[in-house]
Write a protein that holds these residues in place. Structure first.
Motif, mmCIF file in Angstrom:
data_model
loop_
_atom_site.group_PDB
_atom_site.id
_atom_site.type_symbol
_atom_site.label_atom_id
_atom_site.label_comp_id
_atom_site.label_asym_id
_atom_site.label_seq_id
_atom_site.Cartn_x
_atom_site.Cartn_y
_atom_site.Cartn_z
ATOM 1 N N SER A 142 0.862 -1.167 0.000
ATOM 2 C CA SER A 142 0.000 0.000 0.000
ATOM 3 C C SER A 142 0.909 1.230 0.000
ATOM 4 N N VAL A 143 0.628 2.187 -0.875
ATOM 5 C CA VAL A 143 1.555 3.312 -1.068
ATOM 6 C C VAL A 143 0.822 4.637 -0.904
ATOM 7 N N SER A 144 1.461 5.582 -0.226
ATOM 8 C CA SER A 144 0.958 6.968 -0.235
ATOM 9 C C SER A 144 2.109 7.846 -0.721
ATOM 10 N N GLU A 145 1.929 9.156 -0.687
ATOM 11 C CA GLU A 145 2.984 10.055 -1.170
ATOM 12 C C GLU A 145 4.292 9.904 -0.395
ATOM 13 N N VAL A 146 4.182 9.627 0.899
ATOM 14 C CA VAL A 146 5.405 9.592 1.714
ATOM 15 C C VAL A 146 5.624 8.275 2.457
ATOM 16 N N SER A 147 4.776 7.302 2.199
ATOM 17 C CA SER A 147 4.994 6.043 2.919
ATOM 18 C C SER A 147 4.635 4.827 2.060
#
Ligand code: ADP
Ligand code: ASP
Ligand code: MG
Length: 443
Positions: free
Chosen positions: A342-347
């Motif tokens: 699972s990916v977000s902008e900073v993690s």
């Protein structure tokens, strides 16, 4: 020809072995090739023997000995053929010698574990012969060529196909039913390897692929692939048909009835797989086929416990190129296979089946991101073709979880529209599976 694999319980007593003989007779016109696991619990006992202190050693050894001598005496009593007694005695001698050695390498462990399947295949081949079916034991060391990843080796397709055809086809031509050891193979140098716990299903599929089988049958101790693990959900029911994709996802996400890698060779060679019950051979079982397509359904719910969740956090990730590639390269280099992402902008969060080789990878990752490793989580996966298109499916899932006060740590919705996976606390896994099964699966 067809491949029929019989699991640990299917070879654990005389009555089940007699059922194997009956099934083989019924299928004889299809030129069956049999693959067998070790007698139920024997692989576990061999593993325990390898680490036992001197007090436990004799006790565990006795259990392995009894499992086999009781079985042959149950099958044939005083008429037990001398060659069978001698084969078991000599295997037990080897087991004692290898297990008695202190400090064993992974390669030595495989040399120990292989004896479980060697003994069961010898007994089954003998039972078939005595029931009037020409049969021969074949060690998969002479068929399946693997890499040197002892304990979880991978087969090398070209070499395996060549060797398997060369050994098995002449036997089939002579009307002999080969009884092949599941779970094991050998490196190119001929050292024994094992292909991962529960790997006999995978062996059957590798052999089916190598010989171009018409069908692969997995004979086990339940009536097929169920809507959930029947040990967790008493009301779970066997599915009559599932697609290749559904079966692959279910196997990869915890349905123990199929080893996680089983479907790959079957899909590659387009061979239908059937899951059948040795304890209830008349039940129709589950058919796994390529041309099965379902419009939006939840076929089954599976679960895995004790997975590892890794959270990686870095502001460098923001708008930067190639950051994810750097992260995944570290996992690849350390031979770590990732389940969910699972990916977000900073993690980035990833889940792994276990923490093998992880320390090294985390040390490298921590040089350029902050790293948190969290254990004690599990994954519950809902699997079915077109699952994401089911109207309000997420709302339905979260309403049930909310009612049960189950907190979701991470969620993964495959773009392939077949799997919704939820990461939750290990202790809540069974409760989650039961609640979602009760609320969402129409029986
Ligand atoms: P074998 O020794 O025949 O390989 P396994 O114990 O490896 O048998 O696999 C069969 C078991 O898998 C069943 O007894 C059942 O408890 C478990 N299982 C887990 N999930 C499922 C599922 N979705 N459908 C059927 N069985 C399942
Ligand atoms: N005997 C092996 C194990 O217990 C392989 C198998 O049962 O499929 O892992
Ligand atoms: Mg199994």
């Amino acid at each position: 020809m067809i491949v029929a694999k019989f699991g640990g319980k299917s070879v654990a007593n005389a009555s089940n072995i007699k059922t194997i003989c009956r099934i083989t007779k019924q299928e004889i016109k299809k030129h069956p090739v049999i693959v067998v696991s070790a007698v139920s619990q024997v692989t576990n006992m061999l593993l325990a023997l390898a680490v036992a202190d001197s007090n436990d050693f004799n006790n565990i050894f006795r259990q392995i000995e009894n499992a086999h001598f009781n079985l042959i005496s149950d099958l044939w009593g005083k008429k037990t053929p001398e060659n069978v007694k001698m084969y078991i005695a000599s295997s037990l001698d080897s087991i004692k010698t290898i297990a008695g050695k202190i400090d064993k390498t992974k390669a030595e462990m495989d040399r120990l574990l292989m004896h479980g399947e060697m003994m069961s295949s010898y007994i089954v081949a003998c039972a078939l012969s005595l029931s009037g079916i020409k049969s021969e034991q074949v060690s998969a060391m002479d068929l399946i060529v693997t890499d040197e990843e002892f304990g979880s080796a991978e087969f090398i397709p070209q070499l395996t196909v060549k060797k398997t055809k060369k050994t098995i086809e002449p036997l089939l031509k002579k009307g002999i039913v080969p009884v092949i050891t599941g779970f094991i193979g050998a490196t190119e140098k001929g050292e024994p390897t094992t292909i991962g716990r529960g790997g006999s299903d995978y062996s059957a599929s590798i052999i089916g692929y190598s010989l171009g089988a018409k069908e692969i049958q997995i004979w086990t101790d339940v009536d097929g692939l169920f809507t959930a693990d029947p040990r967790i959900v008493q009301t779970a029911k066997p599915l009559s048909e599932v697609s290749f994709k559904e079966a692959s996802e279910l196997a990869a996400f915890g349905a123990k009835v199929l080893h996680s890698r089983t479907m790959r060779p079957a899909i590659k060679a387009n061979i239908p797989v059937k899951i059948l019950n040795t304890l209830n051979p008349k039940s129709p079982g589950t058919k796994i086929k390529v041309d099965t397509s379902f419009s939006s359904r939840i076929a089954a719910i599976t679960s895995k416990k004790k997975i590892v969740l890794i959270n990686l956090y870095s502001t460098e990730m923001l708008l930067s190129k190639g950051f994810l590639a750097r992260i995944f390269a570290v996992f690849e280099k350390n031979n770590i296979s990732i389940d969910l992402v699972s990916v977000s902008e900073v993690s980035v969060s990833v889940t792994l089946d276990n923490d093998e080789n992880l320390n090294n990878a985390l040390a490298v990752l921590s040089k350029f991101t902050s790293v948190a490793k969290i254990s004690d989580f599990g994954i519950v996966s809902l699997v079915g073709e077109g699952i994401v298109k089911i109207p309000h499916v997420m709302k339905k899932i979260f309403t049930i979880l909310d009612k049960q006060k189950i907190f979701v740590k991470m969620i993964s919705l495959g773009a392939t529209d077949i799997n919704i996976s939820l990461v939750i606390e290990s202790s809540k896994v069974e409760k989650t599976v039961r609640s979602l099964h009760d609320g969402l699966i129409k029986l």
